[in-house]
Motif scaffolding. Structure first.
Motif, PDB file in Angstrom:
ATOM      1  N   ILE A 118     -12.299   0.923 -13.275  1.00 30.60           N
ATOM      2  CA  ILE A 118     -11.198   1.845 -13.608  1.00 30.60           C
ATOM      3  C   ILE A 118     -10.768   2.540 -12.307  1.00 30.60           C
ATOM      4  CG2 ILE A 118     -11.864   2.230 -16.013  1.00 30.60           C
ATOM      5  CD1 ILE A 118     -13.239   4.816 -15.156  1.00 30.60           C
ATOM      6  N   GLY A 119      -9.623   3.217 -12.357  1.00 35.25           N
ATOM      7  CA  GLY A 119      -9.142   3.931 -11.168  1.00 35.25           C
ATOM      8  C   GLY A 119      -8.905   3.006  -9.993  1.00 35.25           C
ATOM      9  N   LYS A 120      -8.376   1.819 -10.308  1.00 36.37           N
ATOM     10  CA  LYS A 120      -8.173   0.839  -9.232  1.00 36.37           C
ATOM     11  C   LYS A 120      -7.049   1.278  -8.287  1.00 36.37           C
ATOM     12  CE  LYS A 120     -10.011  -3.221 -11.451  1.00 36.37           C
ATOM     13  NZ  LYS A 120      -9.772  -4.511 -12.066  1.00 36.37           N
ATOM     14  N   CYS A 121      -7.286   1.133  -7.011  1.00 41.21           N
ATOM     15  CA  CYS A 121      -6.261   1.426  -6.012  1.00 41.21           C
ATOM     16  C   CYS A 121      -6.642   0.715  -4.716  1.00 41.21           C
ATOM     17  CB  CYS A 121      -6.141   2.931  -5.790  1.00 41.21           C
ATOM     18  SG  CYS A 121      -7.657   3.715  -5.245  1.00 41.21           S
ATOM     19  N   LYS A 122      -5.813   0.853  -3.714  1.00 46.82           N
ATOM     20  CA  LYS A 122      -6.106   0.218  -2.413  1.00 46.82           C
ATOM     21  C   LYS A 122      -6.022   1.270  -1.317  1.00 46.82           C
ATOM     22  CE  LYS A 122      -3.942  -4.154  -3.736  1.00 46.82           C
ATOM     23  NZ  LYS A 122      -5.032  -5.117  -3.620  1.00 46.82           N
ATOM     24  N   THR A 181      -4.450  10.819   8.291  1.00 47.80           N
ATOM     25  CA  THR A 181      -5.188  10.381   7.098  1.00 47.80           C
ATOM     26  C   THR A 181      -6.151  11.442   6.583  1.00 47.80           C
ATOM     27  OG1 THR A 181      -6.588   8.606   6.227  1.00 47.80           O
ATOM     28  CG2 THR A 181      -7.076   9.341   8.462  1.00 47.80           C
ATOM     29  N   LYS A 182      -6.500  11.290   5.307  1.00 49.08           N
ATOM     30  CA  LYS A 182      -7.625  12.054   4.757  1.00 49.08           C
ATOM     31  C   LYS A 182      -8.911  11.310   5.062  1.00 49.08           C
ATOM     32  CE  LYS A 182      -5.270  13.253   0.514  1.00 49.08           C
ATOM     33  NZ  LYS A 182      -5.191  13.047  -0.919  1.00 49.08           N
ATOM     34  N   MET A 183      -8.785   9.990   5.339  1.00 54.45           N
ATOM     35  CA  MET A 183      -9.968   9.116   5.416  1.00 54.45           C
ATOM     36  C   MET A 183     -10.281   8.747   6.853  1.00 54.45           C
ATOM     37  SD  MET A 183      -9.152   6.935   2.034  1.00 54.45           S
ATOM     38  CE  MET A 183      -7.411   7.116   2.242  1.00 54.45           C
ATOM     39  N   ILE A 236       0.335  13.100   3.231  1.00 55.30           N
ATOM     40  CA  ILE A 236       0.079  12.261   4.402  1.00 55.30           C
ATOM     41  C   ILE A 236       1.350  11.510   4.830  1.00 55.30           C
ATOM     42  CG2 ILE A 236      -1.496  10.502   5.364  1.00 55.30           C
ATOM     43  CD1 ILE A 236      -3.046  12.735   4.028  1.00 55.30           C
ATOM     44  N   GLU A 237       2.142  11.109   3.825  1.00 53.79           N
ATOM     45  CA  GLU A 237       3.319  10.266   4.086  1.00 53.79           C
ATOM     46  C   GLU A 237       4.341  10.940   5.000  1.00 53.79           C
ATOM     47  OE1 GLU A 237       2.214  11.092   1.040  1.00 53.79           O
ATOM     48  OE2 GLU A 237       1.324   9.202   0.335  1.00 53.79           O
ATOM     49  N   LEU A 238       4.249  12.252   5.102  1.00 50.66           N
ATOM     50  CA  LEU A 238       5.195  12.993   5.931  1.00 50.66           C
ATOM     51  C   LEU A 238       4.947  12.759   7.425  1.00 50.66           C
ATOM     52  CD1 LEU A 238       7.430  15.180   5.869  1.00 50.66           C
ATOM     53  CD2 LEU A 238       5.610  16.903   5.825  1.00 50.66           C
ATOM     54  N   VAL A 272      -3.133   6.151   7.004  1.00 44.27           N
ATOM     55  CA  VAL A 272      -4.047   5.411   6.139  1.00 44.27           C
ATOM     56  C   VAL A 272      -4.167   6.244   4.875  1.00 44.27           C
ATOM     57  CG1 VAL A 272      -6.424   4.660   5.793  1.00 44.27           C
ATOM     58  CG2 VAL A 272      -5.299   4.218   7.974  1.00 44.27           C
ATOM     59  N   ASP A 273      -3.786   5.641   3.747  1.00 40.52           N
ATOM     60  CA  ASP A 273      -3.791   6.422   2.507  1.00 40.52           C
ATOM     61  C   ASP A 273      -4.045   5.511   1.307  1.00 40.52           C
ATOM     62  OD1 ASP A 273      -3.645   8.701   0.961  1.00 40.52           O
ATOM     63  OD2 ASP A 273      -1.460   8.870   1.024  1.00 40.52           O
ATOM     64  N   ILE A 274      -4.252   6.160   0.176  1.00 42.98           N
ATOM     65  CA  ILE A 274      -4.472   5.418  -1.062  1.00 42.98           C
ATOM     66  C   ILE A 274      -3.127   5.003  -1.652  1.00 42.98           C
ATOM     67  CG2 ILE A 274      -5.227   5.704  -3.452  1.00 42.98           C
ATOM     68  CD1 ILE A 274      -7.463   7.455  -2.312  1.00 42.98           C
ATOM     69  N   VAL A 275      -3.072   3.748  -2.074  1.00 41.68           N
ATOM     70  CA  VAL A 275      -1.859   3.227  -2.698  1.00 41.68           C
ATOM     71  C   VAL A 275      -2.210   2.712  -4.085  1.00 41.68           C
ATOM     72  CG1 VAL A 275      -0.106   1.413  -2.577  1.00 41.68           C
ATOM     73  CG2 VAL A 275      -0.823   2.582  -0.492  1.00 41.68           C
ATOM     74  N   ASP A 276      -1.424   3.154  -5.055  1.00 37.44           N
ATOM     75  CA  ASP A 276      -1.597   2.636  -6.412  1.00 37.44           C
ATOM     76  C   ASP A 276      -0.379   1.775  -6.726  1.00 37.44           C
ATOM     77  OD1 ASP A 276      -2.176   2.159  -9.036  1.00 37.44           O
ATOM     78  OD2 ASP A 276      -1.844   4.207  -9.717  1.00 37.44           O
ATOM     79  N   THR A 277       0.711   2.376  -7.128  1.00 38.23           N
ATOM     80  CA  THR A 277       1.923   1.600  -7.416  1.00 38.23           C
ATOM     81  C   THR A 277       2.717   1.301  -6.148  1.00 38.23           C
ATOM     82  OG1 THR A 277       3.202   3.617  -7.690  1.00 38.23           O
ATOM     83  CG2 THR A 277       2.174   2.711  -9.673  1.00 38.23           C
ATOM     84  N   GLY A 278       2.489   2.086  -5.102  1.00 35.44           N
ATOM     85  CA  GLY A 278       3.258   1.930  -3.862  1.00 35.44           C
ATOM     86  C   GLY A 278       4.508   2.800  -3.838  1.00 35.44           C
ATOM     87  N   ASN A 279       4.753   3.515  -4.938  1.00 37.96           N
ATOM     88  CA  ASN A 279       5.975   4.313  -5.033  1.00 37.96           C
ATOM     89  C   ASN A 279       6.037   5.447  -4.012  1.00 37.96           C
ATOM     90  OD1 ASN A 279       7.091   2.827  -7.075  1.00 37.96           O
ATOM     91  ND2 ASN A 279       6.222   4.085  -8.719  1.00 37.96           N
ATOM     92  N   THR A 280       4.898   6.104  -3.792  1.00 38.64           N
ATOM     93  CA  THR A 280       4.915   7.260  -2.880  1.00 38.64           C
ATOM     94  C   THR A 280       5.347   6.829  -1.482  1.00 38.64           C
ATOM     95  OG1 THR A 280       3.135   8.229  -4.172  1.00 38.64           O
ATOM     96  CG2 THR A 280       3.575   9.230  -2.041  1.00 38.64           C
ATOM     97  N   MET A 281       4.778   5.738  -0.994  1.00 38.00           N
ATOM     98  CA  MET A 281       5.170   5.249   0.343  1.00 38.00           C
ATOM     99  C   MET A 281       6.645   4.855   0.346  1.00 38.00           C
ATOM    100  SD  MET A 281       2.327   3.428   2.560  1.00 38.00           S
ATOM    101  CE  MET A 281       0.587   3.854   2.546  1.00 38.00           C
TER     102      MET A 281
HETATM  103  P1  AMP Z   1       1.340   5.471  -5.680  1.00 30.97           P
HETATM  104  O1  AMP Z   1       2.610   6.189  -5.402  1.00 30.97           O
HETATM  105  O2  AMP Z   1       1.208   5.049  -7.115  1.00 30.97           O
HETATM  106  O3  AMP Z   1       1.104   4.331  -4.720  1.00 30.97           O
HETATM  107  O4  AMP Z   1       0.152   6.516  -5.471  1.00 30.97           O
HETATM  108  C1  AMP Z   1      -0.180   6.958  -4.196  1.00 30.97           C
HETATM  109  C2  AMP Z   1      -0.459   8.435  -4.160  1.00 30.97           C
HETATM  110  O5  AMP Z   1      -1.258   8.837  -5.270  1.00 30.97           O
HETATM  111  C3  AMP Z   1      -1.216   8.762  -2.901  1.00 30.97           C
HETATM  112  O6  AMP Z   1      -0.682   9.935  -2.344  1.00 30.97           O
HETATM  113  C4  AMP Z   1      -2.642   8.920  -3.347  1.00 30.97           C
HETATM  114  O7  AMP Z   1      -3.257   9.983  -2.652  1.00 30.97           O
HETATM  115  C5  AMP Z   1      -2.573   9.164  -4.857  1.00 30.97           C
HETATM  116  N1  AMP Z   1      -3.483   8.280  -5.616  1.00 30.97           N
HETATM  117  C6  AMP Z   1      -3.130   7.195  -6.327  1.00 30.97           C
HETATM  118  N2  AMP Z   1      -4.174   6.596  -6.900  1.00 30.97           N
HETATM  119  C7  AMP Z   1      -5.242   7.321  -6.551  1.00 30.97           C
HETATM  120  C8  AMP Z   1      -6.655   7.214  -6.828  1.00 30.97           C
HETATM  121  N3  AMP Z   1      -7.159   6.239  -7.601  1.00 30.97           N
HETATM  122  N4  AMP Z   1      -7.476   8.138  -6.279  1.00 30.97           N
HETATM  123  C9  AMP Z   1      -6.974   9.129  -5.499  1.00 30.97           C
HETATM  124  N5  AMP Z   1      -5.656   9.282  -5.200  1.00 30.97           N
HETATM  125  C10 AMP Z   1      -4.812   8.399  -5.715  1.00 30.97           C
END
Ligand code: AMP
Length: 203
Positions: free
Chosen positions: A85-89, A111-113, A137-139, A150-159
């Motif tokens: 669960i909580g899958k991301c990259k 980055t936070k990481m 971070i994106e700023l 370097v950041d977490i990406v889920d859908t990629g929308n934030t980037m």
């Molecule tokens: P997204 O726009 O869906 O790619 O989500 C990216 C943003 O949501 C980043 O700013 C991440 O810090 C945060 N985020 C998304 N998924 C997670 C996760 N599983 N754990 C921590 N932060 C997350």
């Protein structure tokens, strides 16, 4: 009795759903409460990045936390099970009109990481200067604070929304069940029994 550190938010909710499936009862925190005690468990609601500390110092026997956090903190904990669960990259992002230039003597990364980033660019034999940030971070690359992030990406929308693109994926992450080493010895049967039950409902 096992104490369980959970990261506030979606992962805590999904973990409690797994427990509900296993034990056939509701596991709900009362409004704003950070502790939930049931017959067999004491759940603690903590910040994602703080889960390893609670488990490392045995304030919790076990916990659930993202692999990204485990890799960043690199603490002496037992990784029991991928909960899937909580899958991301964890990705490297850069402005749409820029390229990641591996021939640069040094790259500045916001980055936070910090540890994950440091290790990744060191492996590529690139010098890296880390600027540690705690949010938005994106700023950083948009205002010249860093070359890339370097950041977490889920859908990629934030980037995307911020004019950035993913150029590298450093790692895939998902939530793991972890245990304190001493707890794993002292409460081995309880922990193994829970592990098996969870493994059965998630696979
Ligand atoms: P997204 O726009 O869906 O790619 O989500 C990216 C943003 O949501 C980043 O700013 C991440 O810090 C945060 N985020 C998304 N998924 C997670 C996760 N599983 N754990 C921590 N932060 C997350």
């Amino acid at each position: 009795m096992l104490s369980v550190a959970l990261p506030k938010g979606r992962i805590a909710e999904e973990t409690l759903e797994i427990f509900e499936k296993i034990f056939g009862e509701a596991f709900r925190f009362d409004d704003r409460k950070l502790i939930l005690e049931t017959e067999g468990f004491k759940f603690l609601l903590v910040r994602n990045q703080d889960v390893p500390a609670y488990v490392l110092h045995q304030a919790a026997d076990i916990g659930v936390v993202g692999l990204d956090v485990l890799e960043e903190k690199d603490e002496d904990l037992i990784r029991l099970l991928d909960l899937k669960i909580g899958k991301c990259k964890v990705c490297v992002g850069i402005a749409n009109d820029k390229k990641l230039d591996y021939s640069l003597p040094e790259i500045t990364i916001a980055t936070k990481m910090s540890n994950i980033s440091q290790r990744y660019f060191s492996k590529k034999a690139m010098g890296v200067k880390i600027i540690k940030l705690y949010g938005s971070i994106e700023l950083a690359p948009l205002v010249g604070l860093s070359d890339a992030i370097v950041d977490i990406v889920d859908t990629g929308n934030t980037m995307k929304q911020n004019g950035l693109k993913v150029v590298e994926t450093i790692m895939d992450s998902s939530a793991y069940l972890i245990a304190n080493k001493n707890s794993f010895i002292e409460k081995k049967e309880e922990i193994i029994s829970l592990y098996e039950k969870i493994n059965n409902v998630i696979s």
